[in-house]
Design an enzyme around this catalytic site. Structure first.
Site, PDB file in Angstrom:
ATOM      1  N   CYS A 404       0.851  -1.130  -0.037  1.00 21.66           N
ATOM      2  CA  CYS A 404      -0.025   0.176  -0.155  1.00 21.66           C
ATOM      3  C   CYS A 404       0.782   1.248  -0.056  1.00 21.66           C
ATOM      4  O   CYS A 404       0.569   2.483   0.515  1.00 21.66           O
ATOM      5  CB  CYS A 404      -0.966  -0.075   1.120  1.00 21.66           C
ATOM      6  SG  CYS A 404      -2.263  -1.169   0.887  1.00 21.66           S
ATOM      7  N   ALA A 405       2.146   0.979  -0.619  1.00 20.73           N
ATOM      8  CA  ALA A 405       2.789   2.410  -0.711  1.00 20.73           C
ATOM      9  C   ALA A 405       3.503   2.140  -2.253  1.00 20.73           C
ATOM     10  O   ALA A 405       4.872   1.971  -2.411  1.00 20.73           O
ATOM     11  CB  ALA A 405       3.859   2.492   0.215  1.00 20.73           C
TER      12      ALA A 405
END
Length: 481
Positions: A404-405
């Site tokens: 999620c980055a």
């Protein structure tokens, strides 16, 4: 009402003290099996420390949970405190009954505990939310309409994406802490000096574990008339967070990263924007008075306290679990916890450094201070395949993917595709190059044996290969049967 929550607190404390002794004994005997060294036990016992899982190669092994950056296991202390309170559970804020009043006191006392844990200023508000993501979306909903937002591309999506409706400036990934400060100063120098502005920055990267220069960034923001919010999701479980010392305007974190399950989070900080904005959710609890108008409409008098943004029945269990975790970490002593975690970090990094095929991902370099979060890739392996083998053949739970980055991980990996291996990356579409990494993360509940097994497993997999065959199923790499 002060005596009533104390009764629950006393019951919780009693349950915790009784179980903590046995928990420590279990942790020292099972987690350190074969070592004979009680010092290898985790300082704060967690649930699941004695869970066994099957191996595809036969037999079972105690599960090594090394995915704390996604969700840390619940502290035994938290579980026991919640269990002691559960019989007293009641509705919050509006009930006349004993249990409702007791639960209300417990809920509000938890707010005080969190404020103390964060070293908040006297006028700060502590708003309970569902998560860090929810907290930052709440803040995004209350910023002034003409607010400029500055955010580094290195942020987790929870702090990268909520600002879509604002004027957003995305800042390139810095390669040193000093460069991060310079980059922000240059960006802020070019903004409208008379309008509101907000800087959003992480405290510790969920990809590299590296600590960011929050205090210096806060000083730069304030020097240019901007405010700053700290995403402390990865920082608060590993390191003390002081709103006063860091001089941030807001801080956000999640209970499930802080050894507290049940889906609660926190947004704490300055009250003015929170008081002036429309409620994040409109409903019961956020309003003080609602009346019909002569023209058929409705007039609403909203709360100016944290309740303004806590409409609906609150997650009392989740809030209390956060408060319990805050107390447990504080009482254990962050100096002790940080020192012990740094020993684990050093052990993992030293072990990975002995494997030439392993590349550890970093923005700020090998000497940068960091928490117990380390991401890496292995030459000749697809990261999904490697993570699946760690789980199926060694009972080790890590994470693979882009965490999620996505912008940050893609920057760190560059454009070179990984070997496809037997399984592809979950994020890769058919025909696309596979770009993903492996992340190992740990904390106060991690016994030494887990990191030692992890280092040994990495070395064996690189040297000897997987013992099993794997295939892709529903986007995941799984053992073939």
């Amino acid at each position: 009402m002060s005596a009533r929550p104390n009764a629950v607190a006393t019951a919780a404390s009693s349950a915790t003290s009784d179980s903590s002794a046995s928990s420590s004994a279990v942790s020292e005997s099972s987690a350190c099996s074969g070592s004979g060294d009680p010092a290898c036990a985790a300082p704060l016992p967690v649930l699941g420390r004695d869970v066994t899982v099957p191996l595809v190669t036969g037999g079972e092994v105690t599960y090594a949970a090394l995915d704390y950056a996604a969700s840390a296991p619940a502290l035994q202390r938290v579980w026991d405190d919640v269990a002691a309170y559960a019989p007293y559970y009641g509705s919050v804020h509006r009930g006349a009954g004993y249990l409702s009043q007791l639960s209300t006191d417990l809920f509000e006392n938890s707010r005080v505990t969190v404020a103390e844990f964060l070293d908040c200023r006297p006028d700060d508000q502590v708003v309970f939310t569902r998560s860090t993501t929810d907290s930052l979306n709440l803040l995004a909903a209350v910023i002034p309409a003409d607010c400029e937002v500055f955010v580094f591309e290195t942020e987790h999506h929870a702090s990268l994406l909520p600002w879509q409706d604002a004027r957003v400036t995305y800042l390139n990934a810095p390669r040193t802490p000093a460069e991060a400060v310079r980059t922000l100063e240059l960006a802020l120098a070019g903004r409208d000096p008379y309008g509101p502005a907000l800087v959003c920055v992480t405290g510790a990267s969920n990809v590299t574990g590296e600590l960011w220069p929050v205090k210096e960034l806060a000083a730069a923001a304030h020097a240019h008339g901007a405010r700053i919010v700290l995403d402390a999701a990865q920082l608060a479980p590993h390191h003390p967070v002081s709103v006063r010392e860091l001089d941030v305007d807001w801080v956000a974190f999640s209970g499930h990263k802080l050894y507290a399950p049940f889906g609660s989070g926190v947004l704490a900080g300055r009250a003015d924007w929170l008081k002036e904005a429309q409620p994040y959710l409109a409903g019961g609890g956020a309003s003080r008075k609602v009346a019909r108008r002569a023209d058929g409409g409705v007039d609403v008098d909203w709360h100016t306290t944290a309740a303004r943004h806590e409409a609906g029945s609150p997650n009392v269990i989740g809030v209390y679990s956060i408060a319990s975790a805050c107390k447990a970490l504080t009482e254990a002593g962050f100096d002790r916890l940080v020192a012990r975690e740094q020993q684990l970090v050093a052990r993992v990094r030293a072990g990975l450094a002995e494997v030439p095929q392993v590349k550890v991902l970093s923005l700020f370099g090998d000497d940068a201070p960091r928490v117990g979060v380390i991401s890496f890739v292995v030459e000749g392996w697809n990261s999904s395949h490697f993570a699946a083998a760690l789980s199926a053949e060694y009972g080790i739970g890590v994470r693979d993917g882009l965490f999620c980055a996505h912008p940050l991980v893609r920057t760190l990996l560059g454009t070179d595709a990984q070997d496809p291996g037997e399984c592809g990356a979950p994020e890769a579409e058919p025909g696309e190059p596979s770009l993903n990494a492996i992340r190992v993360s740990f904390g106060a509940g991690t016994p030494d044996e887990h990191v030692e097994r992890f280092v040994r497993a990495v070395k064996e997999l690189v040297a000897d290969g997987a013992k099993w065959t794997y295939r892709t199923e529903d986007g995941r790499c799984v053992p073939a049967v």
